[in-house]
Enzyme design. Sequence first.
Site, short mmCIF file in Angstrom:
data_model
loop_
_atom_site.label_atom_id
_atom_site.label_comp_id
_atom_site.label_asym_id
_atom_site.label_seq_id
_atom_site.Cartn_x
_atom_site.Cartn_y
_atom_site.Cartn_z
N CYS A 189 -21.80 -39.02 -2.70
CA CYS A 189 -22.97 -38.68 -3.50
C CYS A 189 -22.51 -38.16 -4.86
O CYS A 189 -21.65 -37.28 -4.93
CB CYS A 189 -23.80 -37.61 -2.78
SG CYS A 189 -25.20 -37.02 -3.77
N SER A 235 -10.57 -22.29 -7.19
CA SER A 235 -10.67 -23.67 -6.70
C SER A 235 -9.90 -24.68 -7.55
O SER A 235 -9.48 -25.72 -7.04
CB SER A 235 -12.13 -24.12 -6.64
OG SER A 235 -12.97 -23.06 -6.39
N CYS A 277 -29.59 -30.76 -7.73
CA CYS A 277 -29.18 -31.19 -6.40
C CYS A 277 -30.27 -30.81 -5.40
O CYS A 277 -30.67 -29.66 -5.35
CB CYS A 277 -27.87 -30.50 -5.99
SG CYS A 277 -27.44 -30.80 -4.26
N CYS A 289 -21.01 -35.51 -0.07
CA CYS A 289 -21.11 -34.74 -1.32
C CYS A 289 -19.76 -34.66 -2.03
O CYS A 289 -18.80 -34.09 -1.51
CB CYS A 289 -21.62 -33.33 -1.01
SG CYS A 289 -21.54 -32.23 -2.43
N ASP A 333 -13.06 -26.42 -11.96
CA ASP A 333 -13.53 -27.39 -10.98
C ASP A 333 -14.88 -27.99 -11.32
O ASP A 333 -15.25 -29.05 -10.83
CB ASP A 333 -13.60 -26.73 -9.59
CG ASP A 333 -14.35 -25.43 -9.63
OD1 ASP A 333 -15.54 -25.43 -9.97
OD2 ASP A 333 -13.75 -24.38 -9.31
N CYS A 378 -24.73 -23.62 3.47
CA CYS A 378 -24.16 -22.53 4.24
C CYS A 378 -22.99 -23.07 5.04
O CYS A 378 -22.55 -24.18 4.84
CB CYS A 378 -25.22 -22.01 5.22
SG CYS A 378 -26.76 -21.57 4.42
S1 SF4 Z 1 -26.29 -33.98 -5.81
FE1 SF4 Z 1 -24.20 -33.30 -6.33
S2 SF4 Z 1 -23.93 -31.33 -5.32
FE2 SF4 Z 1 -25.73 -32.31 -4.42
S3 SF4 Z 1 -24.98 -33.38 -2.59
FE3 SF4 Z 1 -24.91 -34.84 -4.26
S4 SF4 Z 1 -22.88 -34.63 -5.14
FE4 SF4 Z 1 -23.23 -32.85 -3.86
#
Ligand code: SF4
Length: 477
Positions: free
Chosen positions: A451, A290, A392, A242, A356, A6
């Site tokens: 990540c 995007s 995720c 992320c 994207d 969010c």
């Molecule tokens: S798993 Fe993928 S979408 Fe989820 S936080 Fe990590 S990089 Fe982002």
Amino acid sequence: MVKENCGVVGIFSLSGTNVVPMVIDALRALQHRGQEAWGLAIPNKTPLKKLGLVSASSSEFKKISEEYSSSAVIGHVRYSTIGKSNLENAQPLKVKDLCIAHNGTIANVQELANMVGGCSFTPQNASDTLVAAQRLVSLISEKGQMGKALSILKNEMVGSYCFTFISDDNAVYAARDPKGFRPMVLGHKESDDTYVVASESSALSAVGAKLQRDVRPGELIKLSSDGLKTEMFSEDNSRAHCSFEFTYFAHPSSNMEGANIYISRKKIGQFLAKKFPIRDADLVIPVPDSARPAALGYAQELGVLFDEGLLKDRYSKKGPLRSFIEPHQSDRIEINRWIIPIREIIEGKHVVVIDDSLVRGTSSKAIIKALRRAGAKKISMLITYPPIKFPCYAGIDFPSQDELATFTNRKEMTDEELTEMVRKSIGADFLGYNDAENLAAAVGMPMDSMCFTCSSGNYDSLGIAPDFKTRLEMKGE
Ligand code: SF4
């Protein structure tokens, strides 16, 4: 496991300005992070919650600003990944004298629920935010301080979280998880001495506040009549920002971790051109919206014509919305139906179309079909994000493997075979994915500070070994 990705905001004015109009503007600037519901909370009042877009309530803004007049406020826009899109699940939520707004995922919510006396959790009827808030409130009453409570809660709670809180004693708090999965920034508006914390700097720009810095992972900020106070509730130095925020989720105007999103996306396109130099292309087009900067970067790097071959219909009910964050597949299909090709641009051409991400393949399939109908001679699709192969559990809505375009039902495949399988399923003549090294280099961040779990399947940064479930089990629908 439950997810709530969010947008959150917290505002405190030291000059006593009514900041409710500001929180409404800030939430509008975070609308791309959640389209289902929005809300705000001030001290000593039940939170206000509304379904739909913030702008859908525009006729009530004046009344809301007067009724909820306050120099301290928190706000939330919701993108649900579990539970129903109803008002009850909208935020902020109130537990005793604390209201909470959350961006992220609490991955071990059942465990946490067991620690909270009398709190039962089922995917259908509860939110992970409520469970976290209940546990936090009980720790605050035990330890007497928010910082101490969070330093315990961070060890009990697995997941990603950016919280804003507001207490009945007129203080706004903001906390970011120790790995920094989800973004959060701090800004200040000099003209009325007002501090703003928000998921993204797009919200700061919308209210005329200047970006000061990112909220540090593991940091708790307190805003009150004593000004700004900050403390660390975690000293963990490893990061897991992320990477999906950089290609899809965040607003192009935002800055996070020192990088501007628009510029990063453009560079991602330039890097993609080095990886896949399709020199016989007649033109490069983006999938709106995007992917636009990446397509521009790609075209400029190769010296190929950039054009708008696909336009999003802004006038239909669902047309302007973001398809990926819609909770239901039928809505996602409806939104993609209103991405319309321009025949005069496309016909007879070899088109490189840049997107994207490729998550479920829904939009890619629809777009390729539409481009074929518009007479494209050849369609090469390039994806700025690596192949998404794993769920995720840190706040983005791909909770199960079986819904992903890369799902092989446990059949071993090489990367090439996997790409070929997806290419066939979406109907492109060529498909190329970016890779994590390229993406991190384009953004200018060390790869090990980002990540990439949904691509790599390495869940070490979350500290879990997940037992993958179906979407039905995850969502409780
Ligand atoms: S798993 Fe993928 S979408 Fe989820 S936080 Fe990590 S990089 Fe982002």
